[in-house]
Design an enzyme around this catalytic site. Structure first.
Site, PDB file in Angstrom:
ATOM      1  N   ASP A 147      15.569  -5.820   5.380  1.00 34.58           N
ATOM      2  CA  ASP A 147      13.985  -6.021   5.538  1.00 34.58           C
ATOM      3  C   ASP A 147      14.025  -7.614   5.321  1.00 34.58           C
ATOM      4  O   ASP A 147      15.217  -8.385   5.621  1.00 34.58           O
ATOM      5  CB  ASP A 147      13.911  -6.438   4.120  1.00 34.58           C
ATOM      6  CG  ASP A 147      12.448  -6.000   2.868  1.00 34.58           C
ATOM      7  OD1 ASP A 147      11.997  -7.297   3.007  1.00 34.58           O
ATOM      8  OD2 ASP A 147      12.073  -4.998   2.597  1.00 34.58           O
ATOM      9  N   HIS A 195      12.757  -9.766   3.893  1.00 36.66           N
ATOM     10  CA  HIS A 195      13.175 -10.954   2.712  1.00 36.66           C
ATOM     11  C   HIS A 195      14.511 -10.491   2.058  1.00 36.66           C
ATOM     12  O   HIS A 195      14.963  -9.452   2.118  1.00 36.66           O
ATOM     13  CB  HIS A 195      11.948 -10.269   1.483  1.00 36.66           C
ATOM     14  CG  HIS A 195      10.782 -10.558   1.880  1.00 36.66           C
ATOM     15  ND1 HIS A 195       9.669  -9.536   2.404  1.00 36.66           N
ATOM     16  CD2 HIS A 195      10.090 -11.809   1.659  1.00 36.66           C
ATOM     17  CE1 HIS A 195       8.648 -10.140   3.018  1.00 36.66           C
ATOM     18  NE2 HIS A 195       8.830 -11.068   2.382  1.00 36.66           N
ATOM     19  N   HIS A 245      13.736  -6.555  -4.827  1.00 34.91           N
ATOM     20  CA  HIS A 245      13.383  -7.812  -6.079  1.00 34.91           C
ATOM     21  C   HIS A 245      13.482  -7.890  -7.503  1.00 34.91           C
ATOM     22  O   HIS A 245      13.960  -8.577  -7.505  1.00 34.91           O
ATOM     23  CB  HIS A 245      11.580  -8.281  -5.559  1.00 34.91           C
ATOM     24  CG  HIS A 245      11.581  -8.447  -3.669  1.00 34.91           C
ATOM     25  ND1 HIS A 245      12.784  -9.907  -3.263  1.00 34.91           N
ATOM     26  CD2 HIS A 245      10.887  -7.886  -3.054  1.00 34.91           C
ATOM     27  CE1 HIS A 245      12.466  -9.767  -2.013  1.00 34.91           C
ATOM     28  NE2 HIS A 245      11.218  -8.733  -1.711  1.00 34.91           N
ATOM     29  N   LYS A 286       0.394  -1.387   0.235  1.00 34.56           N
ATOM     30  CA  LYS A 286       0.024   0.060   0.112  1.00 34.56           C
ATOM     31  C   LYS A 286       0.423   0.952   0.023  1.00 34.56           C
ATOM     32  O   LYS A 286       1.312   1.827   1.065  1.00 34.56           O
ATOM     33  CB  LYS A 286      -1.275  -0.141   0.575  1.00 34.56           C
ATOM     34  CG  LYS A 286      -1.991  -1.143   0.773  1.00 34.56           C
ATOM     35  CD  LYS A 286      -2.847  -1.317   2.091  1.00 34.56           C
ATOM     36  CE  LYS A 286      -3.819  -2.430   2.056  1.00 34.56           C
ATOM     37  NZ  LYS A 286      -4.242  -2.999   0.972  1.00 34.56           N
ATOM     38  N   GLY A 336       8.142  -9.174  -6.147  1.00 32.38           N
ATOM     39  CA  GLY A 336       7.596  -9.341  -5.354  1.00 32.38           C
ATOM     40  C   GLY A 336       7.717  -7.828  -4.976  1.00 32.38           C
ATOM     41  O   GLY A 336       7.861  -7.349  -3.892  1.00 32.38           O
ATOM     42  N   ASP A 384       1.318 -11.067  -8.238  1.00 31.72           N
ATOM     43  CA  ASP A 384       2.236 -10.012  -7.327  1.00 31.72           C
ATOM     44  C   ASP A 384       2.219  -8.513  -7.291  1.00 31.72           C
ATOM     45  O   ASP A 384       2.303  -7.833  -6.690  1.00 31.72           O
ATOM     46  CB  ASP A 384       3.241 -10.594  -6.357  1.00 31.72           C
ATOM     47  CG  ASP A 384       3.364 -12.660  -5.799  1.00 31.72           C
ATOM     48  OD1 ASP A 384       1.936 -12.210  -5.024  1.00 31.72           O
ATOM     49  OD2 ASP A 384       3.880 -12.962  -5.782  1.00 31.72           O
TER      50      ASP A 384
END
Length: 451
Positions: free
Chosen positions: A172, A174, A137, A27, A145, A95
């Site tokens: 992060d 990830h 990503h 978002k 991602g 995604d």
């Protein structure tokens, strides 16, 4: 006592208008919420605030392929049925959905990172912040991602025009796979990532993945399990970071501050507090190397603004007795932060699956890798031609409808800057037409901010 850092902050109010789609965890509105907290805490008075100059699509091809950029420019929700092959080829769909204004969104967040890198290069700032960036990503010709354009890579390429070596740090949850992949074979960029590993997106970042060719031992990965807490994170982050700085000696640092490593994140499984997350930021800044700070992940909407606002204050030196107050100031999104309306939140009682033995073993393993690296850079990375990507000062953007202007020259007055708007004039409602009016146009006069 060290002198006050010159901090630049990049924000475009349009960033909060983009929407990935119903039910999507990413978002962009969180960046607008962050900015509103930054304003209502009064942090804007201590920084130079810029709206970034939009970069050209051609500049994006320093890293991304021409075909991929042309696709992102062309695709819309209305014509996507005509691009079925390209959607599959470029991994755009679930995604990474097609939404209204997709390419404009990419230009906005990427331009802030490039603008920050440019200010670090010309020496006009010590720290640059772009909370809309950090989309780590994206690949050369593939979205991944929730990321379409890899602003981290493009910012590093910009920094390499001035600096022999650049360090990329990723906190992060990830793995920063897109950035690591881009620089996997060079020793001019070191990538350092602390991330969840094992049946978790993107599935890369094993401790044994250390680079290739000239880049061997210049990719450092610390794979972690669920429940990572403040003390455990600090116990591995600081010694690894210290050794990186000792051996690599970067001329500039890019720090990706994904907030999905916080406790309670919708997609995360770590247990860091705001102070634990921000401790990494403060420690990196303590090395006094030009620093570009970016956003990244973060999917619990009420927590991301808390994190990035607090870290903005940390970058401004507001720590210890000067810490910003825990009680949140009234702001446009005050109801999001209930029921306690506090900046800092308690962490959960989840189990930390990272044993002290595992953390110590992996730390020693990575320290051995770092001991083996050389300090001298090798061949230069080709970064493409230099283009005029200087950010447009928000001072120069005060008039509505002005798309691009040259940066305003500094006032010759005794205060060394130009003040555009006082605190009393600051608009409270970001949805008004005053969105993009300059909020404070101070220029490189750090002594004013030392109070």
């Amino acid at each position: 006592m060290s002198s006050q850092k010159r901090v630049s902050y990049f924000y475009d109010a349009e960033i909060g208008n983009f929407h990935y789609g119903q039910g999507h965890p990413m978002k962009p509105h969180r960046v607008r919420m962050t900015h509103n907290l930054v304003v209502n805490y009064g942090l804007y008075r201590k920084m130079d605030v810029f709206r970034p100059r939009l970069m050209s699509p051609t500049a994006m091809t320093r890293f991304h392929s021409d075909d991929y950029i042309n696709f992102l420019k062309s695709i819309t929700p209305d014509n996507m049925q005509d691009y079925s092959r390209q959607l599959a080829r470029f991994n755009v769909g679930e995604d990474c959905p097609v939404f209204d204004g997709l390419f404009e969104f990419c230009r906005l967040y990427t331009s802030g990172s490039i603008g920050g890198a440019d200010r670090l290069n010309d020496g006009s700032s010590d720290v640059c912040i772009n909370w809309s960036g950090g989309l780590h990503h994206a690949k050369k010709a593939e979205a991944s991602g929730f990321c379409y354009i890899n602003d981290c890579v493009l910012a590093i390429l910009e920094l390499l025009k001035k600096h022999e070596r650049v360090l990329y740090i990723d906190i992060d949850i990830h793995h920063g796979d897109g950035v690591e992949e881009a620089f996997y074979t060079t020793d001019r960029v070191m990538t350092l990532s602390f991330h969840k590993f094992g049946e978790y997106f993107p599935g890369t970042g094993d401790v044994l993945d250390t680079g290739y060719g000239s880049g061997k031992n210049y990719a450092i990965n610390f794979p972690l399990s669920d429940g990572m807490d403040d003390a455990s994170y600090k116990s591995v982050f600081r010694p690894i970071m210290e050794k990186v700085m000792e051996k690599f000696r970067p001329g500039a640092i890019v720090l990706q501050c994904g907030a999905d490593s916080l406790s309670g994140d919708k997609l995360g499984c770590f247990n860091l507090s705001l102070r634990g997350h921000a401790d990494c930021v403060q420690y990196v800044q303590s090395f006094n190397v030009p620093l570009l700070v970016l956003g990244g992940g973060g999917y619990t909407l009420r927590n991301v603004p808390r994190c990035w606002t607090y870290e903005t204050s940390v970058l401004l030196g507001m720590t210890g007795d000067n810490d910003i107050r825990d009680a949140l100031p009234y702001n446009d999104y005050f109801e999001y932060f209930g029921p306690d309306y506090r900046l800092h939140l308690p962490v959960s009682n989840m189990e930390n699956l990272n044993s002290p033995q595992y953390l110590e073993k992996t730390k020693i393993q990575l320290l051995e890798v770092l001991r083996s690296i050389e300090c001298a850079p090798s061949v230069q990375v080709q970064t493409g031609g230099t283009s005029n990507l200087n950010p447009v000062s928000m001072i120069a953007m005060a008039a509505d409808g002005v798309e691009e202007q040259q940066p305003v020259q500094e006032n010759s007055g005794s205060n060394g800057g130009v003040k555009v708007m006082t605190e009393e004039d600051m608009p409270m409602d970001e949805s008004t037409d005053n969105d993009n009016v300059a909020i404070e146009g101070r220029k490189e006069h750090p002594a004013e901010f030392a109070s």
